[in-house]
Scaffold this active site. Structure first.
Site, PDB file in Angstrom:
ATOM      1  N   LYS A 113     -67.408  96.629  79.720  1.00  0.00           N
ATOM      2  CA  LYS A 113     -67.462  95.228  80.130  1.00  0.00           C
ATOM      3  C   LYS A 113     -68.776  94.592  79.683  1.00  0.00           C
ATOM      4  O   LYS A 113     -68.802  93.508  79.112  1.00  0.00           O
ATOM      5  CB  LYS A 113     -67.360  95.159  81.662  1.00  0.00           C
ATOM      6  CG  LYS A 113     -67.348  93.757  82.232  1.00  0.00           C
ATOM      7  CD  LYS A 113     -67.699  93.730  83.709  1.00  0.00           C
ATOM      8  CE  LYS A 113     -66.757  94.565  84.546  1.00  0.00           C
ATOM      9  NZ  LYS A 113     -66.938  94.302  86.001  1.00  0.00           N
ATOM     10  N   LYS A 125     -73.669 101.555  88.144  1.00  0.00           N
ATOM     11  CA  LYS A 125     -73.080 101.061  89.399  1.00  0.00           C
ATOM     12  C   LYS A 125     -73.660 101.870  90.548  1.00  0.00           C
ATOM     13  O   LYS A 125     -74.083 103.006  90.359  1.00  0.00           O
ATOM     14  CB  LYS A 125     -71.558 101.244  89.379  1.00  0.00           C
ATOM     15  CG  LYS A 125     -70.822 100.339  90.341  1.00  0.00           C
ATOM     16  CD  LYS A 125     -70.545  98.976  89.726  1.00  0.00           C
ATOM     17  CE  LYS A 125     -69.981  97.995  90.705  1.00  0.00           C
ATOM     18  NZ  LYS A 125     -69.500  96.768  90.034  1.00  0.00           N
ATOM     19  N   ASP A 165     -71.540  93.426  94.678  1.00  0.00           N
ATOM     20  CA  ASP A 165     -70.137  93.797  94.480  1.00  0.00           C
ATOM     21  C   ASP A 165     -69.516  93.677  95.888  1.00  0.00           C
ATOM     22  O   ASP A 165     -70.073  92.965  96.739  1.00  0.00           O
ATOM     23  CB  ASP A 165     -70.004  95.219  93.902  1.00  0.00           C
ATOM     24  CG  ASP A 165     -68.604  95.531  93.372  1.00  0.00           C
ATOM     25  OD1 ASP A 165     -68.302  95.160  92.239  1.00  0.00           O
ATOM     26  OD2 ASP A 165     -67.783  96.122  94.109  1.00  0.00           O
ATOM     27  N   SER A 377     -75.317  87.351  85.247  1.00  0.00           N
ATOM     28  CA  SER A 377     -76.450  88.174  85.692  1.00  0.00           C
ATOM     29  C   SER A 377     -77.430  88.388  84.535  1.00  0.00           C
ATOM     30  O   SER A 377     -78.653  88.328  84.721  1.00  0.00           O
ATOM     31  CB  SER A 377     -75.971  89.540  86.172  1.00  0.00           C
ATOM     32  OG  SER A 377     -75.491  89.473  87.494  1.00  0.00           O
TER      33      SER A 377
HETATM   34  P1  NDP Z   1     -66.273  90.586  98.530  1.00  0.00           P
HETATM   35  O1  NDP Z   1     -66.824  91.624  99.403  1.00  0.00           O
HETATM   36  O2  NDP Z   1     -66.911  89.248  98.479  1.00  0.00           O
HETATM   37  O3  NDP Z   1     -64.729  90.345  98.878  1.00  0.00           O
HETATM   38  C1  NDP Z   1     -63.779  91.364  98.874  1.00  0.00           C
HETATM   39  C2  NDP Z   1     -62.483  90.787  99.378  1.00  0.00           C
HETATM   40  O4  NDP Z   1     -61.406  91.681  99.167  1.00  0.00           O
HETATM   41  C3  NDP Z   1     -62.541  90.507 100.884  1.00  0.00           C
HETATM   42  O5  NDP Z   1     -61.797  89.346 101.170  1.00  0.00           O
HETATM   43  C4  NDP Z   1     -61.855  91.755 101.453  1.00  0.00           C
HETATM   44  O6  NDP Z   1     -61.275  91.551 102.729  1.00  0.00           O
HETATM   45  C5  NDP Z   1     -60.773  91.947 100.416  1.00  0.00           C
HETATM   46  N1  NDP Z   1     -60.174  93.283 100.482  1.00  0.00           N
HETATM   47  C6  NDP Z   1     -58.888  93.535 100.740  1.00  0.00           C
HETATM   48  N2  NDP Z   1     -58.653  94.832 100.744  1.00  0.00           N
HETATM   49  C7  NDP Z   1     -59.795  95.443 100.471  1.00  0.00           C
HETATM   50  C8  NDP Z   1     -60.161  96.807 100.360  1.00  0.00           C
HETATM   51  N3  NDP Z   1     -59.277  97.799 100.515  1.00  0.00           N
HETATM   52  N4  NDP Z   1     -61.422  97.083 100.056  1.00  0.00           N
HETATM   53  C9  NDP Z   1     -62.317  96.092  99.912  1.00  0.00           C
HETATM   54  N5  NDP Z   1     -62.027  94.768 100.010  1.00  0.00           N
HETATM   55  C10 NDP Z   1     -60.762  94.454 100.299  1.00  0.00           C
HETATM   56  O7  NDP Z   1     -66.214  91.221  97.063  1.00  0.00           O
HETATM   57  P2  NDP Z   1     -66.166  90.503  95.652  1.00  0.00           P
HETATM   58  O8  NDP Z   1     -65.354  89.268  95.718  1.00  0.00           O
HETATM   59  O9  NDP Z   1     -67.532  90.446  95.121  1.00  0.00           O
HETATM   60  O10 NDP Z   1     -65.400  91.602  94.789  1.00  0.00           O
HETATM   61  C11 NDP Z   1     -63.978  91.633  94.678  1.00  0.00           C
HETATM   62  C12 NDP Z   1     -63.590  92.461  93.465  1.00  0.00           C
HETATM   63  O11 NDP Z   1     -64.150  91.884  92.285  1.00  0.00           O
HETATM   64  C13 NDP Z   1     -64.074  93.908  93.469  1.00  0.00           C
HETATM   65  O12 NDP Z   1     -63.120  94.707  92.802  1.00  0.00           O
HETATM   66  C14 NDP Z   1     -65.345  93.853  92.633  1.00  0.00           C
HETATM   67  O13 NDP Z   1     -65.639  95.101  92.071  1.00  0.00           O
HETATM   68  C15 NDP Z   1     -64.935  92.843  91.585  1.00  0.00           C
HETATM   69  N6  NDP Z   1     -66.006  92.160  90.869  1.00  0.00           N
HETATM   70  C16 NDP Z   1     -66.985  91.488  91.535  1.00  0.00           C
HETATM   71  C17 NDP Z   1     -67.960  90.810  90.840  1.00  0.00           C
HETATM   72  C18 NDP Z   1     -68.999  89.991  91.509  1.00  0.00           C
HETATM   73  O14 NDP Z   1     -69.776  89.345  90.812  1.00  0.00           O
HETATM   74  N7  NDP Z   1     -69.068  89.938  92.822  1.00  0.00           N
HETATM   75  C19 NDP Z   1     -67.996  90.841  89.376  1.00  0.00           C
HETATM   76  C20 NDP Z   1     -66.869  91.512  88.762  1.00  0.00           C
HETATM   77  C21 NDP Z   1     -65.938  92.150  89.508  1.00  0.00           C
HETATM   78  P3  NDP Z   1     -62.113  91.781 104.097  1.00  0.00           P
HETATM   79  O15 NDP Z   1     -63.053  90.609 104.199  1.00  0.00           O
HETATM   80  O16 NDP Z   1     -61.095  91.810 105.152  1.00  0.00           O
HETATM   81  O17 NDP Z   1     -62.837  93.093 103.917  1.00  0.00           O
HETATM   82  O1  2IT Z   2     -68.267  94.490  88.592  1.00  0.00           O
HETATM   83  C1  2IT Z   2     -69.178  93.735  88.215  1.00  0.00           C
HETATM   84  O2  2IT Z   2     -69.277  93.375  87.036  1.00  0.00           O
HETATM   85  C2  2IT Z   2     -70.132  93.242  89.214  1.00  0.00           C
HETATM   86  N1  2IT Z   2     -69.996  93.561  90.381  1.00  0.00           N
HETATM   87  C3  2IT Z   2     -71.290  92.383  88.798  1.00  0.00           C
HETATM   88  C4  2IT Z   2     -72.395  93.216  88.233  1.00  0.00           C
HETATM   89  C5  2IT Z   2     -73.669  92.486  87.924  1.00  0.00           C
HETATM   90  O3  2IT Z   2     -74.618  93.191  87.553  1.00  0.00           O
HETATM   91  O4  2IT Z   2     -73.748  91.259  88.020  1.00  0.00           O
END
Ligand code: NDP
Ligand code: 2IT
Length: 445
Positions: A113, A125, A165, A377
């Site tokens: 990525k 990570k 994350d 980032s």
């Molecule tokens: P958050 O913690 O902000 O949100 C996660 C969301 O997913 C929450 O609403 C959570 O619900 C829900 N959820 C439902 N089922 C699950 C489970 N089994 N385990 C964990 N969460 C669950 O995370 P992000 O939005 O940052 O990340 C979401 C996805 O995106 C992940 O896969 C992450 O790796 C990916 N990602 C994130 C990036 C970033 O910049 N933040 C960048 C690229 C990818 P509840 O509140 O009830 O726990």
């Molecule tokens: O899965 C991802 O790419 C992230 N959670 C963001 C990583 C970062 O360094 O901004």
């Protein structure tokens, strides 16, 4: 036996208890078969055995005191997977399901990525099995301080740059940076990204993953004669990625009818009230089902994966891994889905992806489609190094350009290696080739 399957046999034997990691490796390896056939020098350099073994894995104890005065112990991880093209870069996940297999699958995907962004960042990570749910701010702060007290010696602006994350957002990054700064005795703010704007964060980083996902999906749809306008969209998750994905769908004229958290999903035929979702989930850290208190005509259905039984044009899984398996893929296809955009990391099983591709569903794979977060980032790191801050419009424009470029590179790589228009294969190949070239040039064995 061929080189690729030979290496996979070794990877399976060596990582037998890490199914998520094996799943991520298998998906990449399937795309790499024609690349390896064309490049015998990669076999000679044994690139695949090298790439599937992290350069460094750090495990540590994280003791902290809860509000009752009791000592709790969690486990901390940082996997520095590949530093071939830049400092290790990737998020930290705080969730009770975290173990080394999760961190390794995420770190492995992050290598490719990050390469796809075109920016100089390696793959890493980390995280912990700490559960932020139900913890006070003070408990989260003490946990973060303890976590950083161990992690600080392994990271740095030119060494390894963590970010957020699942379970790690602006609050946690603030506490982590505060502790790093105290220990280092220096204002090295390029050590973490996703920081608050007052101490070196970048505009657009908060929105970047969700916005970037939609820039990518929009490009993929337009390339194939579709558009987001008037499309019905379903988004899993209600966290950082999901909420800004929803905002951008709305801005592009689509309609989001359902979102979920870990308990279940809400369905609102009038279109999701996203500002309310942000208040409930991000500001108040509450439960999504309380949405009904404000919109009684909406529905809440328990079990977050049931969301995939809804009829939609575009599905955006933005919660967690393995959210859509074969059965759910079949439901989505039967209901006429035209595109799937992976906002989360590995949200579809390999079987689900194959089912979509063989049923003419457009798939925007995670490595490409959610790369906007880490790309921004890297832009934050640039701004920190130059001690300068860009405007929202400047960063957003750059993000858009990066996402469009990733689509182009993935489409070209897919065609060049006989996959036609298959962005899953193309993203794997384009990301791999950049890292492979750097590894070949550097010796590195
Ligand atoms: P958050 O913690 O902000 O949100 C996660 C969301 O997913 C929450 O609403 C959570 O619900 C829900 N959820 C439902 N089922 C699950 C489970 N089994 N385990 C964990 N969460 C669950 O995370 P992000 O939005 O940052 O990340 C979401 C996805 O995106 C992940 O896969 C992450 O790796 C990916 N990602 C994130 C990036 C970033 O910049 N933040 C960048 C690229 C990818 P509840 O509140 O009830 O726990
Ligand atoms: O899965 C991802 O790419 C992230 N959670 C963001 C990583 C970062 O360094 O901004």
């Amino acid at each position: 036996m061929s080189y690729v399957s030979d290496v996979f046999t070794r990877v399976k034997a060596r990582n037998a208890f890490e199914p998520e990691f094996l799943q991520a490796v298998e998906e990449v390896f399937e795309s790499l078969v024609p690349v390896i056939d064309k490049h015998p020098e990669y076999v000679k350099a044994n690139l695949l055995d090298r790439l599937t073994e992290p350069e460094r894995q750090i495990f540590f104890r994280v003791p902290w005191v809860d509000d009752r005065g009791e000592i709790q112990v969690n486990r901390g991880f940082r996997v520095q997977f590949s530093g071939a093209i830049g400092p290790y870069k990737g998020g930290l996940r705080f969730h009770p399901s975290v173990y080394i297999g999760i961190i390794k699958f995420l770190g492995f995907e992050q290598i490719f990525k990050n390469a796809l962004t075109g920016l100089p960042i390696g793959g890493g990570k980390g995280g912990s099995d700490f559960d932020p749910k139900g913890k006070s701010d003070a408990e989260v702060m003490r946990f973060c301080q303890s976590f950083m007290t161990e992690l600080y010696r392994h990271i740095g602006p030119d060494v390894d740059v963590p970010a957020g994350d699942i379970g790690v957002g602006g609050r946690e990054i603030g506490y982590l940076y505060g502790q790093y700064r105290r220990i280092r005795g220096a204002f090295e703010n390029g050590v973490l990204t996703g920081k608050g704007l007052s101490y070196g964060g970048s505009l657009v980083r908060t929105e970047a993953t969700g916005f970037g996902l939609l820039y990518f999906v929009d490009e993929m749809l337009r390339y194939n004669g579709h558009q987001i306008k008037d499309k019905v969209v379903v988004i899993s998750g209600a966290g950082n990625v999901a909420t800004y994905a929803c905002k951008k769908v709305n801005a592009l004229g689509g309609k989001v009818i359902a979102m979920s958290d870990s308990e279940g999903y809400i369905y609102d035929e009038n279109g999701i009230d996203i500002d309310l979702v942000i208040t409930i989930k991000t500001v108040n850290r509450g439960k999504l089902k309380t949405y009904l208190n404000h919109h009684p005509s909406a529905k809440f259905v328990e079990g977050h994966r049931n969301i995939w039984s809804l009829k939609c044009d575009i599905a955006l899984p933005c919660a967690t891994q393995n959210d859509i398996d074969l059965e759910e893929a079949q439901l989505l296809v039967a209901n006429g889905v035209i595109a799937v955009g992976e906002g989360a990391n590995m949200p579809c099983t390999n079987e689900a992806i194959k089912y979509f591709l063989t049923h003419n569903v457009l798939v925007a794979p995670a490595k490409a489609a959610n790369a906007g977060g880490v790309a921004t980032s890297a832009l934050e790191m640039s701004q920190n190094s130059s001690r300068y801050a860009w405007t929202f419009e400047q960063v957003d424009e750059k993000l858009k350009e990066i996402m469009v470029n990733i689509h182009k590179n993935a489409a070209e790589a897919s065609a060049a290696y006989g996959f036609g228009y298959n962005l899953v294969a193309g993203a794997n190949i384009a990301g791999f080739k950049k890292v492979a070239e750097a590894m070949m040039a550097q010796g590195d064995y």
